[in-house]
Write a protein that holds these residues in place. Structure first.
Motif, PDB file in Angstrom:
ATOM      1  N   GLU A  10     -12.925  23.304 -30.310  1.00 42.47           N
ATOM      2  CA  GLU A  10     -11.691  23.021 -31.035  1.00 42.47           C
ATOM      3  C   GLU A  10     -10.500  22.616 -30.166  1.00 42.47           C
ATOM      4  N   PRO A  11     -10.253  23.265 -29.023  1.00 47.45           N
ATOM      5  CA  PRO A  11      -9.078  22.856 -28.233  1.00 47.45           C
ATOM      6  C   PRO A  11      -9.141  21.413 -27.725  1.00 47.45           C
ATOM      7  N   TYR A  12     -10.323  20.807 -27.736  1.00 44.97           N
ATOM      8  CA  TYR A  12     -10.486  19.456 -27.183  1.00 44.97           C
ATOM      9  C   TYR A  12     -10.753  18.388 -28.243  1.00 44.97           C
ATOM     10  N   MET A  13     -10.767  18.777 -29.501  1.00 42.25           N
ATOM     11  CA  MET A  13     -11.108  17.828 -30.574  1.00 42.25           C
ATOM     12  C   MET A  13     -10.174  16.622 -30.608  1.00 42.25           C
ATOM     13  N   GLU A  14      -8.881  16.865 -30.531  1.00 39.38           N
ATOM     14  CA  GLU A  14      -7.921  15.766 -30.598  1.00 39.38           C
ATOM     15  C   GLU A  14      -8.074  14.812 -29.416  1.00 39.38           C
ATOM     16  N   ALA A  15      -8.269  15.370 -28.228  1.00 39.28           N
ATOM     17  CA  ALA A  15      -8.418  14.537 -27.024  1.00 39.28           C
ATOM     18  C   ALA A  15      -9.696  13.715 -27.078  1.00 39.28           C
ATOM     19  N   PHE A  16     -10.718  14.229 -27.764  1.00 49.26           N
ATOM     20  CA  PHE A  16     -12.016  13.555 -27.813  1.00 49.26           C
ATOM     21  C   PHE A  16     -12.106  12.523 -28.940  1.00 49.26           C
ATOM     22  N   ALA A  17     -11.183  12.552 -29.879  1.00 50.48           N
ATOM     23  CA  ALA A  17     -11.221  11.646 -31.036  1.00 50.48           C
ATOM     24  C   ALA A  17     -11.336  10.169 -30.656  1.00 50.48           C
ATOM     25  N   PRO A  18     -10.589   9.659 -29.656  1.00 49.68           N
ATOM     26  CA  PRO A  18     -10.742   8.245 -29.294  1.00 49.68           C
ATOM     27  C   PRO A  18     -12.146   7.907 -28.795  1.00 49.68           C
ATOM     28  N   VAL A  19     -12.788   8.865 -28.161  1.00 44.66           N
ATOM     29  CA  VAL A  19     -14.158   8.639 -27.692  1.00 44.66           C
ATOM     30  C   VAL A  19     -15.084   8.482 -28.896  1.00 44.66           C
ATOM     31  N   MET A  20     -14.902   9.316 -29.896  1.00 44.53           N
ATOM     32  CA  MET A  20     -15.746   9.230 -31.088  1.00 44.53           C
ATOM     33  C   MET A  20     -15.557   7.879 -31.800  1.00 44.53           C
ATOM     34  N   ARG A  21     -14.307   7.418 -31.861  1.00 45.04           N
ATOM     35  CA  ARG A  21     -14.089   6.106 -32.480  1.00 45.04           C
ATOM     36  C   ARG A  21     -14.833   5.014 -31.717  1.00 45.04           C
TER      37      ARG A  21
END
Length: 67
Positions: free
Chosen positions: A51-62
């Motif tokens: 959870e603490p890294y979800m926002e930072a990882f979002a561009p990678v998922m896109r």
């Protein structure tokens, strides 16, 4: 297959950021630490990010979804 991503470090210098972790897996080089390469090689279809890294990882998922 599921891949658990335990830490996300957003940086412009990927090699410098990955260097401290290479001692844990000495056969890897910074250039080999690529999500797409892992997906292709091992067939990961599900990624779990803490959870603490979800926002930072979002561009990678896109970017992965665009493949």
């Amino acid at each position: 297959m599921n891949l658990l991503i335990r830490m996300v470090d957003v940086t412009e210098g990927r090699e410098a950021a990955s260097r401290p972790f290479l001692g844990r897996v000495p056969h890897l080089t910074p250039g080999q630490e690529q999500l797409r390469a892992r997906r292709e090689r091992f067939g990961f279809t599900c990624l779990t990010v803490l959870e603490p890294y979800m926002e930072a990882f979002a561009p990678v998922m896109r970017a992965v979804r665009e493949d």
